[in-house]
Design a protein around this motif. Structure first.
Motif, PDB file in Angstrom:
ATOM      1  N   TYR A  99       0.835  -1.199   0.000  1.00 49.01           N
ATOM      2  CA  TYR A  99       0.000   0.000   0.000  1.00 49.01           C
ATOM      3  C   TYR A  99       0.875   1.257   0.000  1.00 49.01           C
ATOM      4  O   TYR A  99       0.635   2.194  -0.766  1.00 49.01           O
ATOM      5  CB  TYR A  99      -0.908  -0.028   1.231  1.00 49.01           C
ATOM      6  CG  TYR A  99      -1.826   1.159   1.340  1.00 49.01           C
ATOM      7  CD1 TYR A  99      -3.078   1.139   0.740  1.00 49.01           C
ATOM      8  CD2 TYR A  99      -1.458   2.296   2.053  1.00 49.01           C
ATOM      9  CE1 TYR A  99      -3.936   2.227   0.843  1.00 49.01           C
ATOM     10  CE2 TYR A  99      -2.297   3.384   2.162  1.00 49.01           C
ATOM     11  CZ  TYR A  99      -3.534   3.346   1.557  1.00 49.01           C
ATOM     12  OH  TYR A  99      -4.372   4.430   1.656  1.00 49.01           O
ATOM     13  N   GLN A 100       1.901   1.278   0.845  1.00 45.39           N
ATOM     14  CA  GLN A 100       2.781   2.444   0.918  1.00 45.39           C
ATOM     15  C   GLN A 100       3.537   2.663  -0.387  1.00 45.39           C
ATOM     16  O   GLN A 100       3.669   3.792  -0.863  1.00 45.39           O
ATOM     17  CB  GLN A 100       3.775   2.299   2.078  1.00 45.39           C
ATOM     18  CG  GLN A 100       3.147   2.440   3.441  1.00 45.39           C
ATOM     19  CD  GLN A 100       2.467   3.781   3.630  1.00 45.39           C
ATOM     20  OE1 GLN A 100       3.005   4.829   3.301  1.00 45.39           O
ATOM     21  NE2 GLN A 100       1.250   3.744   4.162  1.00 45.39           N
ATOM     22  N   LYS A 118       1.264   4.142  -2.846  1.00 47.87           N
ATOM     23  CA  LYS A 118       1.011   5.547  -2.491  1.00 47.87           C
ATOM     24  C   LYS A 118       2.138   6.439  -3.003  1.00 47.87           C
ATOM     25  O   LYS A 118       1.886   7.475  -3.616  1.00 47.87           O
ATOM     26  CB  LYS A 118       0.877   5.678  -0.971  1.00 47.87           C
ATOM     27  CG  LYS A 118       0.596   7.088  -0.496  1.00 47.87           C
ATOM     28  CD  LYS A 118       0.305   7.077   0.997  1.00 47.87           C
ATOM     29  CE  LYS A 118       1.336   7.868   1.725  1.00 47.87           C
ATOM     30  NZ  LYS A 118       1.091   7.931   3.167  1.00 47.87           N
ATOM     31  N   GLY A 162       1.852   6.986  -6.591  1.00 44.19           N
ATOM     32  CA  GLY A 162       0.648   7.680  -7.026  1.00 44.19           C
ATOM     33  C   GLY A 162      -0.362   6.798  -7.742  1.00 44.19           C
ATOM     34  O   GLY A 162      -1.098   7.277  -8.592  1.00 44.19           O
ATOM     35  N   LEU A 163      -0.395   5.522  -7.384  1.00 41.95           N
ATOM     36  CA  LEU A 163      -1.309   4.586  -8.037  1.00 41.95           C
ATOM     37  C   LEU A 163      -2.543   4.367  -7.160  1.00 41.95           C
ATOM     38  O   LEU A 163      -2.710   3.347  -6.510  1.00 41.95           O
ATOM     39  CB  LEU A 163      -0.587   3.264  -8.317  1.00 41.95           C
ATOM     40  CG  LEU A 163       0.633   3.403  -9.243  1.00 41.95           C
ATOM     41  CD1 LEU A 163       1.443   2.130  -9.281  1.00 41.95           C
ATOM     42  CD2 LEU A 163       0.194   3.814 -10.635  1.00 41.95           C
ATOM     43  N   LYS A 164      -3.417   5.363  -7.155  1.00 41.77           N
ATOM     44  CA  LYS A 164      -4.571   5.411  -6.261  1.00 41.77           C
ATOM     45  C   LYS A 164      -5.519   4.230  -6.441  1.00 41.77           C
ATOM     46  O   LYS A 164      -6.004   3.657  -5.467  1.00 41.77           O
ATOM     47  CB  LYS A 164      -5.330   6.733  -6.490  1.00 41.77           C
ATOM     48  CG  LYS A 164      -6.608   6.880  -5.716  1.00 41.77           C
ATOM     49  CD  LYS A 164      -6.349   7.349  -4.312  1.00 41.77           C
ATOM     50  CE  LYS A 164      -7.623   7.759  -3.616  1.00 41.77           C
ATOM     51  NZ  LYS A 164      -8.141   6.755  -2.713  1.00 41.77           N
ATOM     52  N   GLU A 165      -5.809   3.865  -7.674  1.00 46.44           N
ATOM     53  CA  GLU A 165      -6.751   2.778  -7.933  1.00 46.44           C
ATOM     54  C   GLU A 165      -6.269   1.468  -7.297  1.00 46.44           C
ATOM     55  O   GLU A 165      -7.039   0.748  -6.665  1.00 46.44           O
ATOM     56  CB  GLU A 165      -6.930   2.599  -9.440  1.00 46.44           C
ATOM     57  CG  GLU A 165      -8.061   1.678  -9.813  1.00 46.44           C
ATOM     58  CD  GLU A 165      -8.268   1.657 -11.323  1.00 46.44           C
ATOM     59  OE1 GLU A 165      -8.475   0.541 -11.843  1.00 46.44           O
ATOM     60  OE2 GLU A 165      -8.216   2.725 -11.963  1.00 46.44           O
ATOM     61  N   ASP A 166      -4.987   1.185  -7.442  1.00 42.70           N
ATOM     62  CA  ASP A 166      -4.422  -0.025  -6.843  1.00 42.70           C
ATOM     63  C   ASP A 166      -4.360   0.086  -5.322  1.00 42.70           C
ATOM     64  O   ASP A 166      -4.539  -0.913  -4.612  1.00 42.70           O
ATOM     65  CB  ASP A 166      -3.045  -0.326  -7.419  1.00 42.70           C
ATOM     66  CG  ASP A 166      -3.113  -0.731  -8.880  1.00 42.70           C
ATOM     67  OD1 ASP A 166      -4.160  -1.273  -9.289  1.00 42.70           O
ATOM     68  OD2 ASP A 166      -2.135  -0.507  -9.610  1.00 42.70           O
ATOM     69  N   MET A 167      -4.115   1.291  -4.820  1.00 43.50           N
ATOM     70  CA  MET A 167      -4.142   1.511  -3.362  1.00 43.50           C
ATOM     71  C   MET A 167      -5.506   1.139  -2.799  1.00 43.50           C
ATOM     72  O   MET A 167      -5.595   0.493  -1.751  1.00 43.50           O
ATOM     73  CB  MET A 167      -3.878   2.980  -3.022  1.00 43.50           C
ATOM     74  CG  MET A 167      -2.453   3.421  -3.068  1.00 43.50           C
ATOM     75  SD  MET A 167      -2.314   5.220  -2.815  1.00 43.50           S
ATOM     76  CE  MET A 167      -3.197   5.464  -1.302  1.00 43.50           C
ATOM     77  N   ASP A 168      -6.552   1.540  -3.490  1.00 44.71           N
ATOM     78  CA  ASP A 168      -7.911   1.254  -3.032  1.00 44.71           C
ATOM     79  C   ASP A 168      -8.180  -0.254  -2.998  1.00 44.71           C
ATOM     80  O   ASP A 168      -8.835  -0.750  -2.083  1.00 44.71           O
ATOM     81  CB  ASP A 168      -8.931   1.966  -3.910  1.00 44.71           C
ATOM     82  CG  ASP A 168      -8.880   3.473  -3.766  1.00 44.71           C
ATOM     83  OD1 ASP A 168      -8.327   3.966  -2.755  1.00 44.71           O
ATOM     84  OD2 ASP A 168      -9.378   4.170  -4.670  1.00 44.71           O
ATOM     85  N   ASP A 210      -6.331  -1.642  -0.071  1.00 48.11           N
ATOM     86  CA  ASP A 210      -7.015  -1.224   1.148  1.00 48.11           C
ATOM     87  C   ASP A 210      -8.227  -2.121   1.426  1.00 48.11           C
ATOM     88  O   ASP A 210      -8.473  -2.511   2.576  1.00 48.11           O
ATOM     89  CB  ASP A 210      -7.443   0.240   1.037  1.00 48.11           C
ATOM     90  CG  ASP A 210      -7.704   0.869   2.374  1.00 48.11           C
ATOM     91  OD1 ASP A 210      -6.964   0.568   3.333  1.00 48.11           O
ATOM     92  OD2 ASP A 210      -8.649   1.679   2.475  1.00 48.11           O
TER      93      ASP A 210
END
Length: 69
Positions: A30-31, A34, A37-43, A46
């Motif tokens: 996740y970090q 982050k 800047g890969l928000k979709e994959d972060m979600d 998560d």
């Protein structure tokens, strides 16, 4: 020394400790996402983390009931 069977598919028991190790790996991923800047994959990560945190607390509760101090 641990049995090599632990490294086969399904060979590792689903314990609170093993789930914490998995959560740690997910938190690291996740970090990294982050920072890139890969928000979709972060979600997605998560969502997976939430599932395993929930499982962790269930297992921890079961282990406490089955092995009181």
């Amino acid at each position: 020394m641990k049995s090599l069977d632990e490294y086969n598919f399904g060979g590792r028991p689903v314990t609170s400790m093993n789930i914490l190790l998995l959560i740690s790996d997910l938190e690291g991923s996740y970090q990294n996402l982050k920072y890139m800047g890969l928000k979709e994959d972060m979600d997605i990560i998560d969502e997976i983390k939430r599932r395993y945190y929930k499982l962790y607390y269930q297992k921890k509760k079961e282990e406490k009931v089955n092995n009181p101090l």
